[in-house]
Design a protein around this motif. Structure first.
Motif, short mmCIF file in Angstrom:
data_model
loop_
_atom_site.label_atom_id
_atom_site.label_comp_id
_atom_site.label_asym_id
_atom_site.label_seq_id
_atom_site.Cartn_x
_atom_site.Cartn_y
_atom_site.Cartn_z
N MET A 118 0.87 -1.18 0.00
CA MET A 118 0.00 0.00 0.00
C MET A 118 0.90 1.22 0.00
N THR A 119 0.78 2.08 -1.00
CA THR A 119 1.58 3.30 -0.96
C THR A 119 0.75 4.41 -0.33
N LEU A 120 1.43 5.15 0.55
CA LEU A 120 0.76 6.16 1.37
C LEU A 120 1.56 7.46 1.34
N GLU A 121 0.89 8.54 1.66
CA GLU A 121 1.57 9.81 1.87
C GLU A 121 2.67 9.62 2.92
N LEU A 122 3.85 10.18 2.66
CA LEU A 122 4.95 10.05 3.61
C LEU A 122 4.84 11.12 4.70
N CYS A 123 4.93 10.70 5.94
CA CYS A 123 4.89 11.66 7.05
C CYS A 123 6.31 11.76 7.60
N VAL A 124 7.04 12.77 7.12
CA VAL A 124 8.49 12.82 7.38
C VAL A 124 8.84 13.01 8.85
N ASN A 125 7.92 13.56 9.63
CA ASN A 125 8.25 13.79 11.04
C ASN A 125 7.79 12.65 11.96
N GLY A 126 7.46 11.49 11.38
CA GLY A 126 7.13 10.32 12.21
C GLY A 126 5.83 10.50 12.95
#
Ligand code: ADP
Length: 320
Positions: A118-126
Motif C-alpha cells: 500500500m503506498t501512502l503519503e509520507l509523514c516525514v516527522n514520524g
C-alpha cells in the motif's frame, strides 16, 4: 509504547479483558529494491525503513518522478487465515475511501507473489509518540493545535460512518509542516446500518474505552474515538497516559474504575483538566460531541498557534 491489541474472535466476558499478544514472529525477508505492480505501470524504489507495526513493515520509497512516499508491506505468508485477509481488505477498503487533509493519503494498492503493498503519503516527522519521547510533554497551545486537526479528521471519519478504534499518539503522524495525519486503519470499523453496535474487543490498552472492555453485551460505537481523544489530550499535556501502569490487567481495572489523577508537580490549566474529565466519562452517552469539544474554553480562550515550527521537535516553542 504499549503492544497493540488486535481483534479477538470470541467475545470475552467483562472479567477477562484481552491481553497483549506475544511477539513470536521472525523477521520476514525484505521486499525487493524495486517494487512494481503486475502491470508495470507503478514502480517504486525502496530507499529506507520507517517502522513496523503488528502486521506490516513500512518503507520509504520513491516513485519514478522522484516523489517520496511511504509503502506499507504485508507479507502474504501472514495472510494465510481468512480472518487476516478479511482484516487487511477491510483496512484497504476503509482507508482508500477517505480523503481529508488530516488523514494519511492512501495512494495505491497492489501485490506481487510475496507481498501486498500500500503506498501512502509520507509523514516525514514520524508519529507524535516519537516527538513526545524527545519533548517529554507538550505545551497547551501545541495540544490545541494537534487536537483541532485530529478532531477535524475524526468528524470527517464519523460523518462517513467510520470509527477508527485505535486513535493514539503512535497513529498520529506528522508531515513536514507539523500537521497531523491520522493513519493506521487496521482496526477501523464501518457502521453500515444506523444504530449498529460493534462487539469486537480491540484497541491499544492505554487508550481503550471502558465500554469496549466491560459492556461487550451492548457493544460500542463512535464514542470510543472520543474517549481516545481524551486519553490523547491528557497524554500530550501530562507526558504519559492517564491509566498507565506496568500491568495491562491493572490498566483495565483503572479504566473500569475511572481512576486517574493530574500530577501535582505540573501546571495543567483548569480548562484542560475540566475538558479531559468531561471527555473521560465512563458512560459513553455522557461524553461531549466533537463539536462540543472544540467549543470548550480550553480551545476558545487559550493561545491557538497558526502553525508549529519544526524546532518544536526538540524545544518547546514560545507562542506569546
Ligand atoms: P501496523 O498497521 O502494522 O500497526 P502502522 O501503520 O502503525 O503499522 O505502521 C508502522 C510504523 O511505520 C509506524 O509506527 C511508523 O513508524 C511507520 N509509518 C507508518 N505509516 C507511515 C507514514 N505514512 N509515513 C511515515 N512513517 C509511517
Amino acid at each position: 509504547q504499549t503492544t497493540p491489541q488486535k481483534p479477538q474472535k470470541k467475545q470475552k466476558q467483562p472479567g477477562s479483558p484481552p491481553l497483549p499478544r506475544q511477539n513470536t514472529k521472525t523477521a520476514p525477508p525484505s521486499p525487493p529494491r524495486v517494487i512494481s505492480d503486475p502491470t508495470g505501470h507503478l514502480q517504486f524504489h525502496r530507499v529506507g525503513f520507517l517502522g513496523e507495526g503488528g502486521f506490516a513493515r513500512v518503507y520509504e520509497v520513491k516513485d519514478t518522478r522522484g516523489a517520496r512516499l511511504a509503502c506499507k508491506v504485508v507479507t502474504k505468508s501472514s495472510l494465510v487465515t481468512k480472518k487476516a485477509k478479511t482484516k487487511l481488505y477491510a483496512e484497504i477498503k476503509i482507508h482508500r475511501a477517505l480523503e481529508h487533509p488530516n488523514i494519511v493519503d492512501f495512494r495505491d494498492c497492489f501485490e506481487d507473489d510475496d507481498n501486498v503493498y500500500m503506498t501512502l503519503e509520507l509523514c516525514v516527522n514520524g508519529s507524535i509518540t516519537d516527538m513526545l519521547r524527545r519533548r517529554r510533554l507538550f505545551t497547551e497551545p501545541e495540544a490545541r493545535f494537534f487536537l483541532v486537526q485530529l478532531i477535524g479528521a475524526c468528524q470527517y471519519m464519523h460523518t462517513h460512518q467510520v470509527i477508527h478504534r485505535d486513535l493514539k499518539l503512535g497513529n498520529l503522524f506528522l508531515d513536514g509542516h507539523m500537521n497531523v495525519k491520522v493513519g493506521d486503519f487496521g482496526l477501523a470499523a464501518l457502521i453500515e446500518n444506523p444504530g449498529e453496535r460493534k462487539k469486537t474487543i480491540c484497541g491499544t490498552p492505554n487508550y481503550i474505552a471502558p465500554e469496549v472492555l466491560f459492556d461487550t453485551a451492548n457493544g460500542h460505537s463512535f464514542e470510543v474515538d472520543i474517549w481516545s481523544i481524551g486519553v490523547i489530550l491528557y497524554t500530550l499535556v501530562v507526558g504519559r497516559p492517564p491509566f498507565q501502569t506496568k500491568d495491562v490487567k491493572a490498566i483495565y481495572e483503572r479504566i473500569r474504575d475511572n481512576q486517574y489523577e493530574f500530577p501535582a508537580d505540573r501546571p495543567i490549566s483548569a480548562y484542560a483538566q475540566e475538558l479531559i474529565q468531561s471527555i473521560l466519562a465512563s458512560n459513553p452517552q455522557m461524553r461531549p460531541s466533537l463539536l462540543d469539544i472544540v467549543d470548550h474554553p480550553f480551545f476558545t480562550r487559550g493561545i491557538f498557534p497558526p502553525y508549529i515550527p519544526s524546532s518544536a521537535y526538540d524545544i518547546p516553542p514560545n507562542f506569546r
